[in-house]
Design a protein around this motif. Structure first.
Motif, PDB file in Angstrom:
ATOM      1  N   GLN A   1      18.315 -24.357  11.608  1.00  0.00           N
ATOM      2  CA  GLN A   1      17.738 -24.944  12.820  1.00  0.00           C
ATOM      3  C   GLN A   1      17.227 -26.363  12.593  1.00  0.00           C
ATOM      4  N   GLY A   2      17.418 -26.883  11.378  1.00  0.00           N
ATOM      5  CA  GLY A   2      17.042 -28.265  11.102  1.00  0.00           C
ATOM      6  C   GLY A   2      15.660 -28.462  10.521  1.00  0.00           C
ATOM      7  N   TYR A   3      14.987 -27.381  10.148  1.00  0.00           N
ATOM      8  CA  TYR A   3      13.663 -27.500   9.544  1.00  0.00           C
ATOM      9  C   TYR A   3      13.787 -27.560   8.022  1.00  0.00           C
ATOM     10  N   LYS A   4      12.910 -28.310   7.386  1.00  0.00           N
ATOM     11  CA  LYS A   4      12.816 -28.282   5.930  1.00  0.00           C
ATOM     12  C   LYS A   4      11.846 -27.168   5.553  1.00  0.00           C
ATOM     13  N   THR A   5      12.213 -26.328   4.587  1.00  0.00           N
ATOM     14  CA  THR A   5      11.351 -25.211   4.208  1.00  0.00           C
ATOM     15  C   THR A   5      10.742 -25.426   2.832  1.00  0.00           C
ATOM     16  N   LEU A   6       9.483 -25.037   2.720  1.00  0.00           N
ATOM     17  CA  LEU A   6       8.755 -25.015   1.460  1.00  0.00           C
ATOM     18  C   LEU A   6       8.378 -23.558   1.204  1.00  0.00           C
ATOM     19  N   LEU A   7       8.614 -23.063  -0.004  1.00  0.00           N
ATOM     20  CA  LEU A   7       8.510 -21.624  -0.265  1.00  0.00           C
ATOM     21  C   LEU A   7       7.410 -21.310  -1.274  1.00  0.00           C
ATOM     22  N   ALA A   8       6.624 -20.266  -0.962  1.00  0.00           N
ATOM     23  CA  ALA A   8       5.559 -19.809  -1.866  1.00  0.00           C
ATOM     24  C   ALA A   8       5.504 -18.287  -1.835  1.00  0.00           C
ATOM     25  N   HIS A   9       5.060 -17.692  -2.960  1.00  0.00           N
ATOM     26  CA  HIS A   9       4.994 -16.230  -3.078  1.00  0.00           C
ATOM     27  C   HIS A   9       3.610 -15.661  -2.769  1.00  0.00           C
TER      28      HIS A   9
ATOM     29  N   VAL B   1      11.879  -8.276  11.103  1.00  0.00           N
ATOM     30  CA  VAL B   1      11.790  -9.397  12.023  1.00  0.00           C
ATOM     31  C   VAL B   1      13.156  -9.730  12.615  1.00  0.00           C
ATOM     32  N   ASN B   2      13.184  -9.925  13.922  1.00  0.00           N
ATOM     33  CA  ASN B   2      14.348 -10.480  14.583  1.00  0.00           C
ATOM     34  C   ASN B   2      14.284 -11.994  14.375  1.00  0.00           C
ATOM     35  N   THR B   3      15.206 -12.535  13.595  1.00  0.00           N
ATOM     36  CA  THR B   3      15.107 -13.950  13.222  1.00  0.00           C
ATOM     37  C   THR B   3      15.303 -14.891  14.415  1.00  0.00           C
ATOM     38  N   GLU B   4      16.076 -14.470  15.415  1.00  0.00           N
ATOM     39  CA  GLU B   4      16.226 -15.299  16.613  1.00  0.00           C
ATOM     40  C   GLU B   4      14.895 -15.394  17.353  1.00  0.00           C
ATOM     41  N   GLU B   5      14.181 -14.288  17.414  1.00  0.00           N
ATOM     42  CA  GLU B   5      12.860 -14.307  18.036  1.00  0.00           C
ATOM     43  C   GLU B   5      11.894 -15.150  17.213  1.00  0.00           C
ATOM     44  N   MET B   6      12.013 -15.069  15.895  1.00  0.00           N
ATOM     45  CA  MET B   6      11.151 -15.876  15.026  1.00  0.00           C
ATOM     46  C   MET B   6      11.325 -17.359  15.325  1.00  0.00           C
ATOM     47  N   ILE B   7      12.571 -17.804  15.491  1.00  0.00           N
ATOM     48  CA  ILE B   7      12.829 -19.211  15.793  1.00  0.00           C
ATOM     49  C   ILE B   7      12.212 -19.598  17.137  1.00  0.00           C
ATOM     50  N   LEU B   8      12.321 -18.721  18.126  1.00  0.00           N
ATOM     51  CA  LEU B   8      11.721 -18.999  19.429  1.00  0.00           C
ATOM     52  C   LEU B   8      10.207 -19.162  19.309  1.00  0.00           C
ATOM     53  N   ARG B   9       9.592 -18.309  18.516  1.00  0.00           N
ATOM     54  CA  ARG B   9       8.141 -18.394  18.336  1.00  0.00           C
ATOM     55  C   ARG B   9       7.748 -19.659  17.567  1.00  0.00           C
ATOM     56  N   VAL B  10       8.540 -20.018  16.580  1.00  0.00           N
ATOM     57  CA  VAL B  10       8.284 -21.251  15.827  1.00  0.00           C
ATOM     58  C   VAL B  10       8.352 -22.459  16.764  1.00  0.00           C
ATOM     59  N   ARG B  11       9.384 -22.509  17.589  1.00  0.00           N
ATOM     60  CA  ARG B  11       9.514 -23.632  18.531  1.00  0.00           C
ATOM     61  C   ARG B  11       8.329 -23.691  19.491  1.00  0.00           C
TER      62      ARG B  11
ATOM     63  N   ASN C   1      14.227 -15.916   1.080  1.00  0.00           N
ATOM     64  CA  ASN C   1      15.519 -16.594   1.167  1.00  0.00           C
ATOM     65  C   ASN C   1      16.113 -16.494   2.570  1.00  0.00           C
ATOM     66  N   LEU C   2      15.953 -15.325   3.210  1.00  0.00           N
ATOM     67  CA  LEU C   2      16.453 -15.150   4.575  1.00  0.00           C
ATOM     68  C   LEU C   2      15.781 -16.127   5.523  1.00  0.00           C
ATOM     69  N   TYR C   3      14.451 -16.197   5.480  1.00  0.00           N
ATOM     70  CA  TYR C   3      13.729 -17.109   6.364  1.00  0.00           C
ATOM     71  C   TYR C   3      14.146 -18.557   6.100  1.00  0.00           C
ATOM     72  N   ARG C   4      14.322 -18.894   4.824  1.00  0.00           N
ATOM     73  CA  ARG C   4      14.734 -20.259   4.475  1.00  0.00           C
ATOM     74  C   ARG C   4      16.078 -20.602   5.118  1.00  0.00           C
ATOM     75  N   ILE C   5      17.047 -19.709   4.987  1.00  0.00           N
ATOM     76  CA  ILE C   5      18.382 -19.951   5.550  1.00  0.00           C
ATOM     77  C   ILE C   5      18.308 -20.122   7.068  1.00  0.00           C
ATOM     78  N   VAL C   6      17.592 -19.217   7.730  1.00  0.00           N
ATOM     79  CA  VAL C   6      17.490 -19.253   9.190  1.00  0.00           C
ATOM     80  C   VAL C   6      16.815 -20.541   9.663  1.00  0.00           C
ATOM     81  N   LEU C   7      15.726 -20.919   9.016  1.00  0.00           N
ATOM     82  CA  LEU C   7      14.979 -22.116   9.420  1.00  0.00           C
ATOM     83  C   LEU C   7      15.763 -23.394   9.142  1.00  0.00           C
TER      84      LEU C   7
END
Length: 226
Positions: A26-34, A106-116, A17-23
């Motif tokens: 930033q304007g990304y659509k998230t798909l979630l799996a366990h 995970v630092n979520t700001e760093e995660m976004i930088l890596r995703v970009r 849920n945290l990753y979904r909110i953060v992403l």
């Protein structure tokens, strides 16, 4: 606007849920799996632009999932996020083909930088410009330019072409393209795809940089000239 889709594979619901909110902020659509099998169920129905996956998961762990992804989607950007921070685990992840690796917490700001960064490497850049040999696609202007010759497309035509050329040689089914570009609630007939493909072929029949190819019984793909 074309919304990039990120598949997050994580068995911890709070992190999912945290990753979904953060992403999504930033304007990304998230798909979630366990776990990996659930992720594959999603990938059979949805187009995915990037994968974020944990390692320690039930049913199919991150290593197994990554190995299977690389067999079918060798160019798919993958970011591994895991509590396993030892060198052997990282080495295994990179050997199997992950593009990047982060350890928890995970630092979520760093995660976004890596995703970009991963998306930039995949030629899906935030400026919405894509270069294929001598052809430049400008998403904001909905134009295609080759050696000074400009072609202006309708939004749907441009989105189709941009999707194809962002993933050369990847086959897209008509249903995938309809859901992605026209939307799940669209009342348009599936043959609308064929009409737009034919228009694109007429527009670019003299462009030597790429070709849109029909894969009988499956769909379409873009082939970049050698």
């Amino acid at each position: 606007m074309l919304m990039l889709k990120i598949l997050v594979v994580e068995d911890d619901d709070s992190l999912l849920n945290l990753y979904r909110i953060v992403l999504e902020k930033q304007g990304y659509k998230t798909l979630l799996a366990h776990h990996g099998e659930e992720a594959w169920d999603i990938m059979e129905k949805e187009h995915v632009d990037l994968i974020i996956t944990d390692i320690l998961m039930p049913v199919m762990d991150g290593y197994q999932f990554l190995r299977s992804v690389r067999d079918i989607y060798p160019e798919m950007p993958v970011l591994m996020i895991t509590a396993k921070d030892d060198l052997a685990s990282k080495s295994m992840g990179f050997t199997l083909g992950t593009d990047d690796y982060m350890t928890k917490p995970v630092n979520t700001e760093e995660m976004i930088l890596r995703v970009r960064a991963l998306l930039r490497r995949a030629n899906i850049i935030s400026t919405k410009k894509l270069t294929i040999r001598d052809t430049l696609l400008d998403y904001d202007a909905m134009t295609v330019n080759r050696e000074g010759e400009m072609v202006t497309l309708t939004p749907k035509e441009f989105q189709l072409l941009y999707k194809f050329l962002s993933y050369p040689n990847k086959i897209f089914t008509r249903k995938q393209l309809m859901d992605e570009i026209w939307g799940l609630e669209s009342q348009s007939h599936i043959q609308t795809i064929d009409v737009h493909i034919n228009r694109l072929r007429r527009h670019f029949k003299h462009n030597p940089d790429f070709e849109i190819v029909t894969i009988r019984g499956l769909g379409y793909k873009a082939v970049i000239s050698a």
